[in-house]
Scaffold this motif. Structure first.
Motif, PDB file in Angstrom:
ATOM      1  N   THR A 146      10.607   8.161  17.826  1.00 23.23           N
ATOM      2  CA  THR A 146       9.269   8.177  17.234  1.00 23.23           C
ATOM      3  C   THR A 146       9.289   7.549  15.839  1.00 23.23           C
ATOM      4  N   LEU A 147       8.114   7.103  15.395  1.00 26.54           N
ATOM      5  CA  LEU A 147       8.001   6.534  14.060  1.00 26.54           C
ATOM      6  C   LEU A 147       8.394   7.557  13.005  1.00 26.54           C
ATOM      7  N   ASP A 148       7.937   8.801  13.149  1.00 28.37           N
ATOM      8  CA  ASP A 148       8.272   9.844  12.175  1.00 28.37           C
ATOM      9  C   ASP A 148       9.775  10.077  12.100  1.00 28.37           C
ATOM     10  N   ALA A 198      15.598   7.050   7.755  1.00 33.82           N
ATOM     11  CA  ALA A 198      15.794   5.889   6.873  1.00 33.82           C
ATOM     12  C   ALA A 198      15.382   6.193   5.436  1.00 33.82           C
ATOM     13  N   SER A 199      14.224   6.824   5.238  1.00 32.70           N
ATOM     14  CA  SER A 199      13.732   7.054   3.877  1.00 32.70           C
ATOM     15  C   SER A 199      14.573   8.088   3.147  1.00 32.70           C
ATOM     16  N   ARG A 200      15.041   9.126   3.837  1.00 31.02           N
ATOM     17  CA  ARG A 200      15.886  10.119   3.170  1.00 31.02           C
ATOM     18  C   ARG A 200      17.211   9.505   2.734  1.00 31.02           C
ATOM     19  N   LEU A 201      17.779   8.662   3.581  1.00 27.08           N
ATOM     20  CA  LEU A 201      19.034   8.004   3.229  1.00 27.08           C
ATOM     21  C   LEU A 201      18.859   7.114   2.002  1.00 27.08           C
ATOM     22  N   ARG A 236       6.198   8.006  -1.471  1.00 23.91           N
ATOM     23  CA  ARG A 236       5.784   6.610  -1.410  1.00 23.91           C
ATOM     24  C   ARG A 236       6.838   5.738  -0.739  1.00 23.91           C
ATOM     25  N   LEU A 237       8.109   6.073  -0.962  1.00 23.73           N
ATOM     26  CA  LEU A 237       9.159   5.329  -0.260  1.00 23.73           C
ATOM     27  C   LEU A 237       9.030   5.553   1.240  1.00 23.73           C
ATOM     28  N   ARG A 238       8.754   6.792   1.611  1.00 19.72           N
ATOM     29  CA  ARG A 238       8.590   7.081   3.038  1.00 19.72           C
ATOM     30  C   ARG A 238       7.403   6.308   3.612  1.00 19.72           C
ATOM     31  N   SER A 239       6.305   6.262   2.864  1.00 25.02           N
ATOM     32  CA  SER A 239       5.136   5.524   3.317  1.00 25.02           C
ATOM     33  C   SER A 239       5.441   4.032   3.449  1.00 25.02           C
ATOM     34  N   THR A 240       6.253   3.529   2.537  1.00 24.93           N
ATOM     35  CA  THR A 240       6.622   2.114   2.571  1.00 24.93           C
ATOM     36  C   THR A 240       7.458   1.801   3.804  1.00 24.93           C
ATOM     37  N   VAL A 241       8.445   2.637   4.065  1.00 20.50           N
ATOM     38  CA  VAL A 241       9.295   2.444   5.246  1.00 20.50           C
ATOM     39  C   VAL A 241       8.450   2.509   6.509  1.00 20.50           C
ATOM     40  N   ALA A 242       7.576   3.507   6.575  1.00 18.23           N
ATOM     41  CA  ALA A 242       6.714   3.657   7.753  1.00 18.23           C
ATOM     42  C   ALA A 242       5.803   2.453   7.923  1.00 18.23           C
ATOM     43  N   ALA A 243       5.279   1.930   6.809  1.00 15.40           N
ATOM     44  CA  ALA A 243       4.377   0.780   6.885  1.00 15.40           C
ATOM     45  C   ALA A 243       5.102  -0.441   7.441  1.00 15.40           C
ATOM     46  N   ALA A 259       0.837  -1.204   0.000  1.00 16.80           N
ATOM     47  CA  ALA A 259       0.000   0.000   0.000  1.00 16.80           C
ATOM     48  C   ALA A 259       0.868   1.249   0.000  1.00 16.80           C
ATOM     49  N   GLY A 260       2.010   1.184   0.688  1.00 11.09           N
ATOM     50  CA  GLY A 260       2.922   2.319   0.702  1.00 11.09           C
ATOM     51  C   GLY A 260       3.595   2.514  -0.643  1.00 11.09           C
ATOM     52  N   ILE A 261       4.057   1.424  -1.250  1.00  9.24           N
ATOM     53  CA  ILE A 261       4.790   1.521  -2.510  1.00  9.24           C
ATOM     54  C   ILE A 261       3.895   2.009  -3.643  1.00  9.24           C
ATOM     55  N   THR A 262       2.672   1.504  -3.697  1.00 11.59           N
ATOM     56  CA  THR A 262       1.787   1.803  -4.828  1.00 11.59           C
ATOM     57  C   THR A 262       0.806   2.937  -4.550  1.00 11.59           C
ATOM     58  N   GLY A 263       0.963   3.611  -3.441  1.00 16.86           N
ATOM     59  CA  GLY A 263       0.045   4.691  -3.096  1.00 16.86           C
ATOM     60  C   GLY A 263       0.254   5.934  -3.941  1.00 16.86           C
ATOM     61  N   ALA A 264      -0.488   6.977  -3.599  1.00 17.25           N
ATOM     62  CA  ALA A 264      -0.412   8.229  -4.342  1.00 17.25           C
ATOM     63  C   ALA A 264       0.808   9.031  -3.893  1.00 17.25           C
ATOM     64  N   GLY A 265       1.198   9.983  -4.742  1.00 12.39           N
ATOM     65  CA  GLY A 265       2.281  10.872  -4.369  1.00 12.39           C
ATOM     66  C   GLY A 265       3.557  10.614  -5.143  1.00 12.39           C
TER      67      GLY A 265
END
Length: 204
Positions: free
Chosen positions: A183-185, A191-194, A90-97, A79-85
């Motif tokens: 925190t999760l954020d 991680a996602s920025r790296l 989407r990479l950030r959403s994937t890592v968070a998921a 859901a994170g990888i294929t989401g909008a944006g």
């Protein structure tokens, strides 16, 4: 709550769900070979007979929980990888998921990613096949973003990036379990920025 009370109050599907949830915890903690049906039944608050009403064998139950947890993990990450944006979002959403999945369902993560060898060659092959399938699914979902960074699907670079994403984020998840005050954020941002900032460099 006694076993008899659980049997009276729960519907068949609810009992099955309870058994599967208990099996995830026990299999992750003790491994397939060292776990008995009786231990799972006790953890689920049902009798062995009730457990066998839903699953014919320990092997069938093990395969069921592997399949169910693998599907749940892929659904959340996908859901994170294929989401909008944009790709970075989407990479950030994937890592968070994935981090959320690992934090909320540590036994499921351990069962899928860090399993205790079963002592059964066929079952260990099933576990390996699930990992391969997850890797292929992530690679397929990431392919458009990798292509925009100059990384060809199926190339060595693509395989390395996908493996780094999977194993690297899982390493972060393990670290976060031991450092829960972060925190999760905060953890996701780092991680996602790296990971994202390194992608354009691959095309050079």
């Amino acid at each position: 709550m006694t076993t008899d009370t659980v049997r009276r109050r729960l519907t068949g599907p609810a009992r099955r769900q309870r058994i599967e949830a208990a099996a995830v915890e026990v299999f992750a903690e003790r491994g397939y070979d060292a776990t008995s049906v009786g231990e799972i039944a006790t953890a689920a608050g049902v009798t062995r007979t009730v457990l066998y009403d839903h699953f014919r064998s320990k092997r069938e139950l093990y395969l069921q929980v592997l399949d169910g947890q693998n599907a749940a993990m892929l659904a959340e990450v996908g859901a994170g990888i294929t989401g909008a944006g944009a790709g970075a979002d989407r990479l950030r959403s994937t890592v968070a998921a994935y981090l959320s999945f690992a934090r909320q369902r540590p036994a499921a993560r351990r069962l899928l990613v860090d399993p205790i060898p079963t002592g059964d060659t066929e079952l260990d092959q099933v576990i390996a096949a699930y990992r391969t399938a997850r890797t292929q699914a992530v690679a397929a979902m990431l392919a458009p973003d990798l292509a925009r960074s100059g990384v060809t699907a199926g190339s060595t670079a693509s395989a390395v990036v996908v493996e780094l994403l999977i194993t690297g984020v899982d390493g972060v998840a393990r670290w976060w379990q031991d450092h829960p005050t972060a925190t999760l954020d905060e953890v996701t941002d780092i991680a996602s920025r790296l990971l994202w900032n390194g992608l354009p460099r691959l095309a050079r």
